[in-house]
Design a protein around this motif. Structure first.
Motif, PDB file in Angstrom:
ATOM      1  N   ALA A 755      -5.237  16.786  -1.820  1.00  0.00           N
ATOM      2  CA  ALA A 755      -5.154  17.687  -0.669  1.00  0.00           C
ATOM      3  C   ALA A 755      -4.227  18.845  -1.028  1.00  0.00           C
ATOM      4  CB  ALA A 755      -4.630  16.953   0.560  1.00  0.00           C
ATOM      5  N   VAL A 756      -4.531  20.017  -0.487  1.00  0.00           N
ATOM      6  CA  VAL A 756      -3.686  21.189  -0.743  1.00  0.00           C
ATOM      7  C   VAL A 756      -3.323  21.816   0.604  1.00  0.00           C
ATOM      8  CG1 VAL A 756      -3.419  23.346  -2.017  1.00  0.00           C
ATOM      9  CG2 VAL A 756      -4.947  21.563  -2.901  1.00  0.00           C
ATOM     10  N   GLY A 836      -5.157  16.448  12.336  1.00  0.00           N
ATOM     11  CA  GLY A 836      -4.902  17.786  11.810  1.00  0.00           C
ATOM     12  C   GLY A 836      -4.127  17.852  10.517  1.00  0.00           C
ATOM     13  N   LYS A 837      -3.166  16.947  10.302  1.00  0.00           N
ATOM     14  CA  LYS A 837      -2.335  16.977   9.085  1.00  0.00           C
ATOM     15  C   LYS A 837      -2.535  15.690   8.295  1.00  0.00           C
ATOM     16  CE  LYS A 837       1.362  20.089  10.554  1.00  0.00           C
ATOM     17  NZ  LYS A 837       2.833  20.265  10.663  1.00  0.00           N
ATOM     18  N   ARG A 838      -3.766  15.487   7.879  1.00  0.00           N
ATOM     19  CA  ARG A 838      -4.128  14.217   7.249  1.00  0.00           C
ATOM     20  C   ARG A 838      -3.816  14.265   5.743  1.00  0.00           C
ATOM     21  NH1 ARG A 838      -8.967  10.478   9.226  1.00  0.00           N
ATOM     22  NH2 ARG A 838      -8.564   8.691   7.885  1.00  0.00           N
ATOM     23  N   TYR A 839      -2.545  14.254   5.428  1.00  0.00           N
ATOM     24  CA  TYR A 839      -2.142  14.249   4.030  1.00  0.00           C
ATOM     25  C   TYR A 839      -0.755  13.630   3.912  1.00  0.00           C
ATOM     26  CZ  TYR A 839       0.143  18.525   5.712  1.00  0.00           C
ATOM     27  OH  TYR A 839       0.870  19.432   6.435  1.00  0.00           O
ATOM     28  N   VAL A 840      -0.471  13.095   2.731  1.00  0.00           N
ATOM     29  CA  VAL A 840       0.856  12.593   2.384  1.00  0.00           C
ATOM     30  C   VAL A 840       1.155  13.024   0.957  1.00  0.00           C
ATOM     31  CG1 VAL A 840       0.868  10.580   3.913  1.00  0.00           C
ATOM     32  CG2 VAL A 840      -0.102  10.375   1.617  1.00  0.00           C
ATOM     33  N   LYS A 841       2.437  13.024   0.627  1.00  0.00           N
ATOM     34  CA  LYS A 841       2.836  13.398  -0.727  1.00  0.00           C
ATOM     35  C   LYS A 841       2.685  12.195  -1.648  1.00  0.00           C
ATOM     36  CE  LYS A 841       6.158  16.316  -1.154  1.00  0.00           C
ATOM     37  NZ  LYS A 841       7.485  16.979  -1.231  1.00  0.00           N
ATOM     38  N   ASP A 842       2.240  12.449  -2.868  1.00  0.00           N
ATOM     39  CA  ASP A 842       2.093  11.382  -3.845  1.00  0.00           C
ATOM     40  C   ASP A 842       3.057  11.612  -4.995  1.00  0.00           C
ATOM     41  OD1 ASP A 842       0.089   9.034  -4.346  1.00  0.00           O
ATOM     42  OD2 ASP A 842       0.378   9.947  -6.307  1.00  0.00           O
ATOM     43  N   GLY A 843       3.711  10.523  -5.437  1.00  0.00           N
ATOM     44  CA  GLY A 843       4.660  10.656  -6.534  1.00  0.00           C
ATOM     45  C   GLY A 843       6.050  10.997  -6.027  1.00  0.00           C
ATOM     46  N   PRO A 844       6.897  11.534  -6.894  1.00  0.00           N
ATOM     47  CA  PRO A 844       8.280  11.851  -6.493  1.00  0.00           C
ATOM     48  C   PRO A 844       8.333  12.729  -5.258  1.00  0.00           C
ATOM     49  CG  PRO A 844       8.025  12.055  -8.871  1.00  0.00           C
ATOM     50  CD  PRO A 844       6.653  11.830  -8.314  1.00  0.00           C
ATOM     51  N   TRP A 845       9.322  12.476  -4.409  1.00  0.00           N
ATOM     52  CA  TRP A 845       9.429  13.197  -3.136  1.00  0.00           C
ATOM     53  C   TRP A 845       9.637  14.687  -3.330  1.00  0.00           C
ATOM     54  CZ3 TRP A 845      13.572   9.139  -1.422  1.00  0.00           C
ATOM     55  CH2 TRP A 845      12.943   7.912  -1.250  1.00  0.00           C
ATOM     56  N   ARG A 852      -5.102  13.191   0.422  1.00  0.00           N
ATOM     57  CA  ARG A 852      -5.602  12.886   1.755  1.00  0.00           C
ATOM     58  C   ARG A 852      -5.114  11.499   2.176  1.00  0.00           C
ATOM     59  NH1 ARG A 852      -9.420  14.285   5.460  1.00  0.00           N
ATOM     60  NH2 ARG A 852     -10.597  12.625   6.478  1.00  0.00           N
ATOM     61  N   ALA A 853      -4.637  11.386   3.386  1.00  0.00           N
ATOM     62  CA  ALA A 853      -4.076  10.126   3.883  1.00  0.00           C
ATOM     63  C   ALA A 853      -5.144   9.287   4.563  1.00  0.00           C
ATOM     64  CB  ALA A 853      -2.938  10.402   4.854  1.00  0.00           C
ATOM     65  N   ASN A 854      -5.175   7.994   4.215  1.00  0.00           N
ATOM     66  CA  ASN A 854      -5.973   7.074   5.016  1.00  0.00           C
ATOM     67  C   ASN A 854      -5.090   6.532   6.138  1.00  0.00           C
ATOM     68  OD1 ASN A 854      -4.393   4.985   3.874  1.00  0.00           O
ATOM     69  ND2 ASN A 854      -5.844   4.742   2.179  1.00  0.00           N
ATOM     70  N   VAL A 855      -5.631   5.647   6.958  1.00  0.00           N
ATOM     71  CA  VAL A 855      -4.891   5.171   8.125  1.00  0.00           C
ATOM     72  C   VAL A 855      -3.600   4.474   7.718  1.00  0.00           C
ATOM     73  CG1 VAL A 855      -4.962   3.595  10.096  1.00  0.00           C
ATOM     74  CG2 VAL A 855      -6.966   4.977   9.535  1.00  0.00           C
ATOM     75  N   MET A 856      -3.670   3.629   6.672  1.00  0.00           N
ATOM     76  CA  MET A 856      -2.476   2.901   6.252  1.00  0.00           C
ATOM     77  C   MET A 856      -1.436   3.853   5.670  1.00  0.00           C
ATOM     78  SD  MET A 856      -1.404  -0.103   6.497  1.00  0.00           S
ATOM     79  CE  MET A 856       0.352  -0.345   6.339  1.00  0.00           C
ATOM     80  N   ASP A 857      -1.889   4.866   4.940  1.00  0.00           N
ATOM     81  CA  ASP A 857      -0.956   5.875   4.429  1.00  0.00           C
ATOM     82  C   ASP A 857      -0.190   6.523   5.571  1.00  0.00           C
ATOM     83  OD1 ASP A 857      -1.675   5.592   1.737  1.00  0.00           O
ATOM     84  OD2 ASP A 857      -3.318   7.026   1.923  1.00  0.00           O
ATOM     85  N   MET A 858      -0.912   6.885   6.631  1.00  0.00           N
ATOM     86  CA  MET A 858      -0.274   7.589   7.743  1.00  0.00           C
ATOM     87  C   MET A 858       0.640   6.659   8.534  1.00  0.00           C
ATOM     88  SD  MET A 858       0.056  10.610   8.777  1.00  0.00           S
ATOM     89  CE  MET A 858      -1.328  11.459   8.045  1.00  0.00           C
ATOM     90  N   LEU A 859       0.221   5.400   8.712  1.00  0.00           N
ATOM     91  CA  LEU A 859       1.102   4.444   9.382  1.00  0.00           C
ATOM     92  C   LEU A 859       2.404   4.270   8.607  1.00  0.00           C
ATOM     93  CD1 LEU A 859      -1.401   1.621  10.451  1.00  0.00           C
ATOM     94  CD2 LEU A 859      -0.051   3.052  11.983  1.00  0.00           C
ATOM     95  N   ALA A 860       2.299   4.154   7.291  1.00  0.00           N
ATOM     96  CA  ALA A 860       3.492   3.976   6.468  1.00  0.00           C
ATOM     97  C   ALA A 860       4.366   5.216   6.509  1.00  0.00           C
ATOM     98  CB  ALA A 860       3.091   3.659   5.026  1.00  0.00           C
ATOM     99  N   TYR A 861       3.756   6.385   6.410  1.00  0.00           N
ATOM    100  CA  TYR A 861       4.532   7.641   6.405  1.00  0.00           C
ATOM    101  C   TYR A 861       5.259   7.850   7.728  1.00  0.00           C
ATOM    102  CZ  TYR A 861       5.313  12.599   7.202  1.00  0.00           C
ATOM    103  OH  TYR A 861       5.881  13.799   7.553  1.00  0.00           O
TER     104      TYR A 861
END
Length: 886
Positions: A755-756, A836-845, A852-861
């Motif tokens: 995602a960009v 609307g903001k369906r993304y998370v960062k991958d790797g070092p913060w 692109r975030a799936n449901v579990m990614d977004m719950l964790a974030y």
């Protein structure tokens, strides 16, 4: 494989488990450890803290069997005297621990204990009236605490008693700990020895400590006396503030009580506060070993004098403490204070001068003033004593020679670390060794093949055995979901380092887990070092080696993908329950078999617990790590932050078409597109071995055979998982084939598609600001377009949650109410961000790779982010004195 076959195999597993459990059940003491608790959260008399006839409410004869009658409460701190059959012969004393000390145990609450002591200072009885230690409710029988307390009977309060081994050279008498409840018994040792010593000194069994009296710096001729603000800055005058909510009352905007106090013996401080003539008059009334302090009330309607104005009475609201000694005041120890001479002094509504008449007290050493108030439990209406302390130490500039050097005894947790220094060092080295070996996984996997995995497995299997035998069964250092719940509560309510430091092995294990989970993911702990997980996998591998491999199987992927969510439901359920009742959450945490396996032992628990463990081990013969994959709440709690691990396992483009790794993945963590779910991956490293195996990896094997036929050299395998090209890179058939695959199928090198978002394009200072806003503000144009109703509800909920935080700052909202609204907002934030903001960062913060975030990614974030934000806000409110978490 059809479902009938699977059902048959599961039936065989359960049958074997029951067979395994039978001998254990035969030797089990039914009822031990479960349901036998008599003191867990027991209800105590409502007026226990204030009742004069304490023994009319409590079973004093249980701790002083030879006594026929008991006196009313007397002394400060209070105690009762035990009398013989004639009603006159004093046999000894009975004390209630919470009248003397509120030392917290592992639960953060004190163990309320009734203690009997004879005239010589020997303990004659100990009875626990109430505790909040869930480990003593289910994990360990409450009788273990009774047996621990019984070790003190016959020993003297004058002895140096510590948990652990005896040391003849230092005259230390050791008492045996309770395996698995180290923190609890260390706290209980402090309770018994502190309580006993306090009463023994008061009644003359032990001599009072004699402290050297100070020599004060005289007031230089013509020198100007300090004003009030200067005295406050120098800490020659200190303050105690108690808010209404700290004593269970509604916040009113005014303190429950505000007190200022300080020592008056210093010629400079004393004259600044009283004026020269008043100070000289006061000093003329004091003996050389006596010290005068002043106390004034500047806010609140509560009197700090209590019953002190009754002739012969005791001032029961204030006392002075110095180390283990407590000093109280009678009417003859008090003088009226009519005015404060220091410029800038606040107006006050109540004041007094108290005199400490004891050689045990010295103004040269630190001491504290304690205000004793009644705290009302809002749920039950029960009143208990609550102590509010502020430390005081006469500023060094007013003492000849400055402050004396003080050698403080080591805190209990530090004594534990010192007494087990060798074992702790070895354990720390073991954790470092695991981390280093795993960090060097690339050279290890390159030396391995699918037919010879020993360069990796030699380390892994060795670690399994060490962690099972030494860490699990001997050290009993198996991490547990109960520690996660304790950590969450401490993070939100009151952080106590000593609570975690008291068990060094668990503490170090969690440091290891916390670091490695964000660097590598949960798999290093779960797959390499978890004692219970290691037992399951060893059972599975041994069963396969002895001829049962043909009966071993995996659940169909579709059912695995459904059942893996069970552990998350268990985890979230325990978290929610713990917010309302930590005790109930501890009971439900018996879904973990760790206590039965390591802490208590199979032969010491009733049959349901043993059967549960046996069933898990039985199923492990046929399914690899069934508990880890489908039930373990600890694994679920560690899986969520694994979403943000910095480094993952390597993948290559061909993995989206080749199924070799997925077929061999025991954790079933590789999907149809070759992507690894790092929340489920247990880091067996089999896929990493295939990654560079020129015979086991189908794409590499194909390229190897083609080069051999064409007479081309076999170069080394590069970091991208392919042979290093021998032609220009653009002409390399491996890379051309990889590019063609990526054009048609998902890239397996990331868990989800790249995602960009706009935030990724910002740079410099703007980047920092944009990221902060992105974390705090979940809305954007896409979320509004996606569902206007959802967005509108989300905005309303955000405003409501913000309002609750404001009410909390005003004392009108309880912590549980705030958490409830914050949880509700977090659920809506997940839905809004998915729109609307369906993304998370991958790797070092600090990186710029988004996916692109799936449901579990977004719950964790959202869950992890809002936990940190909520904890920061709670801490800020506590630091500002706006909210009390007690």
């Amino acid at each position: 494989m059809n479902w009938l076959s699977i059902a048959r195999r599961l039936a065989v597993a359960v049958g074997l488990a029951v067979a395994v459990s039978s001998p254990a059940l035969a030797s089990t003491n039914s009822g031990t450890g479960a349901g036998g608790s008599q003191a867990y959260e027991a209800e105590l008399p409502a007026d226990l803290a204030t009742a004069k006839d304490m023994c009319a409410l409590l079973p004093c004869k249980d701790v002083f069997p030879g006594a026929a009658s008991f006196s009313e409460r007397k002394g400060r701190p209070p105690y009762v005297e035990a009398y013989g059959a004639d009603g006159k012969t004093k046999l000894g004393y009975v004390m209630l621990s919470t009248d003397i000390t509120d030392t917290p145990a592992y639960s953060g609450k004190p163990v309320v204990t009734l203690i009997g002591m004879d005239n010589e200072g020997k303990f004659v009885g100990v009875k626990v009236l109430k505790h909040s230690e869930p480990i003593l409710l289910l994990g360990i029988p409450e009788s273990a605490l009774i047996n621990f307390n019984n070790q003190y009977i016959g020993k003297s309060v004058k002895d140096k008693i510590e948990v652990g081994s005896s040391h003849a050279d230092s005259e230390v008498i050791g008492v045996d700990a309770i395996s698995g409840a180290t923190v609890t018994v260390i706290a209980q040792n402090q309770v018994l020895m502190t309580s006993g010593a306090a009463i023994a000194k008061q009644v003359g069994i032990m001599e009072q400590t004699i402290r050297p009296q100070p020599q004060y710096v005289p007031l230089a001729e013509g020198a100007q006396l300090p004003d009030w603000n200067t005295l406050v800055k120098q800490e020659a005058v200190r303050r105690i503030v108690v808010q209404p909510q700290q004593v269970g009352l509604d916040k009113t905007g005014e303190p429950f009580i505000e007190l200022w106090f300080g020592s008056l013996n210093s010629p400079i401080v004393g004259q600044a506060v009283l004026g020269k003539s008043n100070w000289q008059n006061l000093m003329s009334q004091l003996k050389p070993e006596e010290t005068a302090i002043f106390v004034i009330r500047t806010a609140g309607k509560e009197s700090f004098k209590g019953s002190g104005f009754v002739r012969g009475g005791i001032y029961d609201r204030v006392q002075v403490r110095q180390d283990g000694d407590t000093f109280t005041f009678r009417d003859t120890d008090a003088l009226n204070l009519y005015s404060v001479a220091a410029k800038g002094a606040p107006t006050f509504t109540e004041a007094a001068i108290f005199m400490v008449r004891s050689k045990a007290f010295s103004d040269a050493y630190p001491w504290q003033l304690t205000f004793l108030g009644n705290k009302v439990d809002r749920e039950t209406g029960t009143r208990t004593f609550a102590n509010f302390d502020t430390a005081y130490w006469m500023p060094a500039q007013y003492l000849e020679g400055g402050h004396p050097k003080i050698i403080k005894p080591d805190p209990s947790w530090l004594k534990v670390w010192k007494s087990r220094a060798l074992e702790i060092s070895l354990f720390a080295l073991l954790l470092v060794a695991v981390t280093v070996v795993y960090a060097l996984r690339d050279p290890l996997t390159r030396r391995s093949t699918h037919k010879n995995k020993w360069p990796v497995n030699a380390f892994k299997y060795s670690f399994w055995m060490i962690f099972i035998v030494w860490v699990g069964f001997i050290m009993m250092a198996q991490p547990s979901i109960t520690q996660v719940l304790t950590w969450l509560h401490s993070l939100l309510f009151k952080w106590e380092w000593t609570l975690f430091l008291s068990d060094p092995f668990i503490f170090l294990f969690w440091v290891f887990i916390f670091i490695t989970i964000f660097v590598f993911g949960r798999g290093l702990f779960c797959g390499w070092t978890c004692p219970f997980g290691s037992i399951q996998e060893i059972i599975h591998k041994v069963a396969g080696a002895v001829g049962l491999k043909r009966f071993q199987f995996q659940l169909p992927q579709v059912w695995h993908d459904r059942l893996k969510w069970v552990k998350y439901a268990v985890f979230f359920g325990l978290v929610v329950v713990s917010l309302f009742s930590m005790g109930l959450a501890e009971k439900l945490s018996e879904v973990e078999p760790f206590k039965t396996t390591f802490l208590v032992g199979l032969t010491n628990r009733s049959w349901p617990y043993v059967t549960f463990v046996a069933v898990i081990f039985g199923i492990s013969i046929f399914i690899e790590r069934p508990y880890c994959k489908y039930v373990c709440p600890l694994g679920a709690s560690l899986a969520m932050p694994s979403t943000f691990r910095w480094f993952g396992l390597k993948r290559k483009a061909d993995c989206n078409s080749c199924k070799a790794c997925a077929k061999g993945c025991g954790a079933q963590a590789i999907d149809a597109d070759g992507r690894i779910d790092h929340r489920e991956c247990l880091h067996c490293l089999d896929c990493m071995i295939l990654y560079t195996d020129t015979s086991g990896c189908p794409p590499l094997a194909k390229e190897r055979k083609m080069r051999e036929r064409e007479g081309q050299p076999l170069t080394a395998i590069g970091k991208n998982g392919y042979f290093i090209p021998i032609v220009p890179i653009k002409d390399d058939r491996q890379l051309q084939h990889a590019a063609a695959l990526l054009a048609k199928k998902p890239d397996p090198r990331l868990p989800t598609d790249v995602a960009v978002p706009p935030v990724a394009e910002a740079r410099g200072i703007k980047r920092l600001w944009v990221e902060i806003v992105d974390h705090l503000w979940p809305f954007n144009r896409d979320s509004w377009k996606g569902s206007r109703i959802l967005t509108a509800v989300g905005i309303a909920l955000a405003l409501a949650a913000s309002l609750v935080w404001v009410l909390a700052a005003q004392g009108s909202a309880s912590p549980i109410m705030v958490i409830g609204w914050w949880f509700g907002w977090s659920v809506f934030e997940v839905l809004i961000r998915l729109q609307g903001k369906r993304y998370v960062k991958d790797g070092p913060w600090w990186g710029t790779v988004y996916r692109r975030a799936n449901v579990m990614d977004m719950l964790a974030y959202v869950g992890f982010k809002n936990l940190l934000i909520g904890a920061a806000l709670f801490w800020a409110l506590q630091a500002a004195g706006l909210m009390t978490m007690g």
